[in-house]
Design an enzyme around this catalytic site. Structure first.
Site, PDB file in Angstrom:
ATOM      1  N   ASP A  55      31.637   6.277 -21.736  1.00 53.89           N
ATOM      2  CA  ASP A  55      31.168   5.970 -23.102  1.00 53.89           C
ATOM      3  C   ASP A  55      31.788   6.786 -24.248  1.00 53.89           C
ATOM      4  O   ASP A  55      32.500   6.259 -25.106  1.00 53.89           O
ATOM      5  CB  ASP A  55      29.630   6.062 -23.156  1.00 53.89           C
ATOM      6  CG  ASP A  55      29.034   7.305 -22.447  1.00 53.89           C
ATOM      7  OD1 ASP A  55      29.812   8.185 -22.047  1.00 53.89           O
ATOM      8  OD2 ASP A  55      27.800   7.372 -22.321  1.00 53.89           O
ATOM      9  N   GLU A 100      20.468   5.550 -27.740  1.00 57.70           N
ATOM     10  CA  GLU A 100      21.644   4.728 -28.080  1.00 57.70           C
ATOM     11  C   GLU A 100      21.336   3.430 -28.806  1.00 57.70           C
ATOM     12  O   GLU A 100      22.017   3.046 -29.760  1.00 57.70           O
ATOM     13  CB  GLU A 100      22.466   4.458 -26.818  1.00 57.70           C
ATOM     14  CG  GLU A 100      23.255   5.664 -26.294  1.00 57.70           C
ATOM     15  CD  GLU A 100      22.427   6.689 -25.531  1.00 57.70           C
ATOM     16  OE1 GLU A 100      21.218   6.440 -25.313  1.00 57.70           O
ATOM     17  OE2 GLU A 100      22.965   7.747 -25.161  1.00 57.70           O
ATOM     18  N   GLU A 142      28.161  19.143 -21.565  1.00 56.55           N
ATOM     19  CA  GLU A 142      26.815  19.193 -22.139  1.00 56.55           C
ATOM     20  C   GLU A 142      26.679  20.344 -23.138  1.00 56.55           C
ATOM     21  O   GLU A 142      26.062  20.194 -24.184  1.00 56.55           O
ATOM     22  CB  GLU A 142      25.757  19.335 -21.027  1.00 56.55           C
ATOM     23  CG  GLU A 142      25.670  18.135 -20.097  1.00 56.55           C
ATOM     24  CD  GLU A 142      25.123  16.863 -20.770  1.00 56.55           C
ATOM     25  OE1 GLU A 142      24.659  16.936 -21.923  1.00 56.55           O
ATOM     26  OE2 GLU A 142      25.178  15.795 -20.128  1.00 56.55           O
ATOM     27  N   ARG A 192      26.008  19.492 -27.101  1.00 54.99           N
ATOM     28  CA  ARG A 192      24.687  19.896 -27.600  1.00 54.99           C
ATOM     29  C   ARG A 192      24.762  21.194 -28.396  1.00 54.99           C
ATOM     30  O   ARG A 192      24.305  21.258 -29.540  1.00 54.99           O
ATOM     31  CB  ARG A 192      23.694  20.071 -26.441  1.00 54.99           C
ATOM     32  CG  ARG A 192      23.457  18.787 -25.670  1.00 54.99           C
ATOM     33  CD  ARG A 192      22.392  18.933 -24.594  1.00 54.99           C
ATOM     34  NE  ARG A 192      22.487  17.859 -23.624  1.00 54.99           N
ATOM     35  CZ  ARG A 192      21.449  17.240 -23.061  1.00 54.99           C
ATOM     36  NH1 ARG A 192      20.226  17.579 -23.360  1.00 54.99           N
ATOM     37  NH2 ARG A 192      21.628  16.279 -22.178  1.00 54.99           N
TER      38      ARG A 192
END
Ligand code: DMJ
Length: 463
Positions: free
Chosen positions: A254, A370, A127, A131
Site C-alpha cells: 500500500d 483508511e 512502524e 509513527r
C-alpha cells in the site's frame, strides 16, 4: 419523515440528510447502513473531538507513559522492553489540529521528559518511522519547539544503518543503540515508505543523507518491478530477488504507491512523478477488477498479470484517497462506493473480504482509518456531501460497536462484534484526525500546503 429546525430531513430508516447545499448528495448512491443520526458538520465535529478526548483521557488514566492503551483490561501495552510513547507522539498533532492546547501541552511535557532513543532495543524500522519519526517531524512543524526536531534527528541517525544493504533497500529491524540490523526478507511498504519523513528531515536540517538513502531504497525497489510494471509481496534486500510475486494494493504494498505520488507532490522530484505514473498505469491495467458493475483492486501475479484472488480489505481502502489525490476522481469515487459496500456488509468494516462473493474472509476491525481518509480526500476534491454522509455512517458505527468505558476497542470479528483488548496509536493519529478533518470547514486545514504521511502526520512544505 420529520424535519428538524436546522434544515435537516430525517428519513424513516433513521438516516438524516441535510437539504439545501446538501441536495447534491442525493445524486450519488446513499449510504445503506442505518444511521441513528447525522448532525450538522459542526455538531459532528464536536462529537468527534469529545470521542477523541474520551480515548485520550482513558490512555492518560490507564496507560500513561506507555505505548498503547488496553481498553478492556484497563492497562497498557509496550511494543518493546521500554516504551517509545507511541500514543502521545502519534496523537500530538491531532490535538494541535483539534485545538486541544491543554492536552497537547501534557503530551509535550511527557514526550520531553521521558522520550529517549538511547536504548539497546531492536525496533521495526517501518512502524517507528511512520509513527514516531513522522509524528515528531509534524509536531515540530506545527508547534515550533526545536526539541521535537532534535529527537527526530537523533532517531533518524540511529535508524540510518537499515539502508546499508547491498541493494540500498532497507532491512526491517535495527537496534537503536548498536545500529545492528536484521530482517532481509521484507515487503514494498517497508522499503518505500520513508521519503516523506527522511526527505522532510533533509529539507529541515540541510543534511542530504536522509533524502538520498530513502530515495535510493525506493528506486531500488522500483527498478525491480516486473515487465508489467508491478511489484510483488516479498523481496530479499540482500539479493534483490522476489520471494512472493503476488501483487495488490493492500497491506505490505500500500504505502509504497502512496509515497511515490506524495514524494512527487511534496518535493517536486521528477523521478517520483515518473515512478508514480508508470506504477499507477500498471496497477490500473492489471490489478483493478470489475465485479458486478463495481470497481475493486484484487490480487494478480506480478509477472503474468494472472488474477490470483479476488480479495480486498480495510487496508486497501486508502486507495480511493490516493486515486483522488492523483487526480483520478472517477476511479476514486467508484472504489469508495465499493469500500462503502464492504463497510455496510456487517455494519462495520472487516479486515478482508472476497469481493466476488461479498463474503468476509478475515473478520477483525482494528479501528483502521483508511476508508475515512478516502472519504476526506473525496470530499475535499468534490464537495459532494455524500462523503460526509458516509463519514457519519462510519463514525456512528465506530461509537456503537467499539466505544467502551475506557476508550475504544478493536473488534475480533465484525460478524459477532466481539471486542478485543487493543487501541492502536493510529486510532488517535489517523482515524480520529480524518474524521475531524472530514467535518471541518473546507479550507480550514490547507491540504494544498500539507502532505500527510501514511500515519496522517502532515508534512508542511516550508522550502
Ligand atoms: C497505519 O499504521 C498506517 O496507515 C499504515 O500505512 C497502515 N496501517 C495503519 C492503519 O491501518
Amino acid at each position: 419523515m420529520r424535519r428538524s429546525g436546522s434544515g435537516i430531513i430525517v428519513l424513516s430508516a433513521g438516516a438524516i440528510i441535510f437539504f439545501g447545499c446538501f441536495l447534491k448528495s442525493l445524486s450519488g448512491p446513499l449510504p445503506e447502513a442505518k444511521v441513528s443520526e447525522v448532525d450538522e458538520p459542526a455538531v459532528t465535529r464536536d462529537r468527534i473531538k469529545e470521542e477523541f478526548l474520551h480515548a485520550w483521557n482513558s490512555y492518560k488514566r490507564y496507560a500513561w507513559g506507555h505505548d498503547a492503551l488496553k481498553p478492556l483490561s484497563e492497562t497498557h501495552l509496550d511494543w518493546y522492553d521500554e516504551s517509545l510513547l507511541m500514543t502521545p507522539v502519534d496523537a500530538f498533532d491531532t490535538m494541535k489540529i483539534m485545538g486541544l492546547e491543554e492536552e497537547a501541552e501534557e503530551a509535550k511535557d511527557l514526550i520531553f521528559s521521558r522520550l529517549s532513543f538511547d536504548k539497546d532495543m531492536k525496533v521495526q524500522h517501518f512502524e517507528v518511522s511512520i509513527r514516531i519519526l513522522g509524528g515528531l517531524i509534524s509536531s515540530y512543524q506545527l508547534d515550533g519547539d526545536n526539541r521535537f526536531l532534535d529527537l527526530a534527528v537523533d532517531l533518524a541517525d540511529r535508524m540510518l544503518p537499515v539502508f546499508d544493504s547491498p541493494t540500498g533497500m532497507p532491512y526491517r529491524f535495527v537496534n537503536l543503540k548498536t545500529g545492528k540490523t536484521s530482517g532481509r526478507i521484507t515487503n514494498p511498504a517497508e522499503i518505500g515508505t520513508y521519503m516523506l519523513e527522511y526527505g522532510t528531515l533533509s529539507k529541515l536540517t540541510g543534511k542530504d543523507i536522509y533524502y538520498e538513502k530513502a530515495k535510493r531504497a525506493t528506486v531500488g525497489l522500483y527498478e525491480r518491478k516486473s515487465d508489467l510494471g508491478l511489484v510483488g509481496s516479498l523481496i530479499d534486500v540482500n539479493t534483490g530477488i522476489w520471494i512472493i510475486k503476488d501483487s495488490h494494493v493492500g497491506g505490505g504494498i500500500d504505502s509504497y504507491y502512496e509515497y511515490l505520488l506524495k514524494s512527487w507532490l511534496l518535493f517536486e522530484d521528477q523521478d517520483f512523478k515518473n515512478m508514480w505514473e508508470n506504477s499507477i498505469r500498471a496497477v490500473n491495467s492489471h490489478v483493478a477488477d470489475e465485479s458486478t458493475g463495481d470497481l475493486w483492486y484484487g490480487h494478480v501475479n506480478m509477472n503474468s498479470g494472472r488474477r490470483t484472488s479476488t480479495v480486498f480489505g480495510a487496508l486497501y481502502a486508502f486507495f480511493p484517497g490516493l486515486l483522488a489525490l492523483g487526480g483520478d476522481l472517477e476511479r476514486a469515487a467508484r472504489l469508495e462506493d465499493s469500500c462503502h459496500k464492504m463497510w455496510t456488509l456487517h455494519g462495520i468494516e472487516p479486515e478482508i473480504i472476497n469481493y466476488r462473493k461479498m463474503r468476509v474472509i478475515y473478520g477483525p476491525y482494528q479501528l483502521r482509518p483508511e476508508i475515512i481518509e478516502s472519504a476526506y480526500y473525496l470530499y475535499h476534491y468534490t464537495s459532494d456531501e455524500k462523503y460526509r454522509m458516509m463519514g457519519s455512517v462510519y463514525f456512528n458505527s465506530l461509537v456503537k460497536y467499539c466505544r467502551v468505558d475506557s476508550g475504544y476497542a478493536a473488534l475480533g470479528d465484525v460478524r459477532t462484534k466481539k471486542k478485543i483488548d487493543g487501541m492502536e496509536s493510529y486510532f488517535l493519529a489517523e482515524t480520529m484526525k480524518y474524521f475531524y478533518l472530514l467535518f471541518s470547514p473546507p479550507g480550514e486545514f490547507n491540504l494544498e500546503k500539507a502532505i500527510f504521511n501514511t500515519e496522517a502526520h502532515p508534512m508542511f512544505k516550508t522550502w
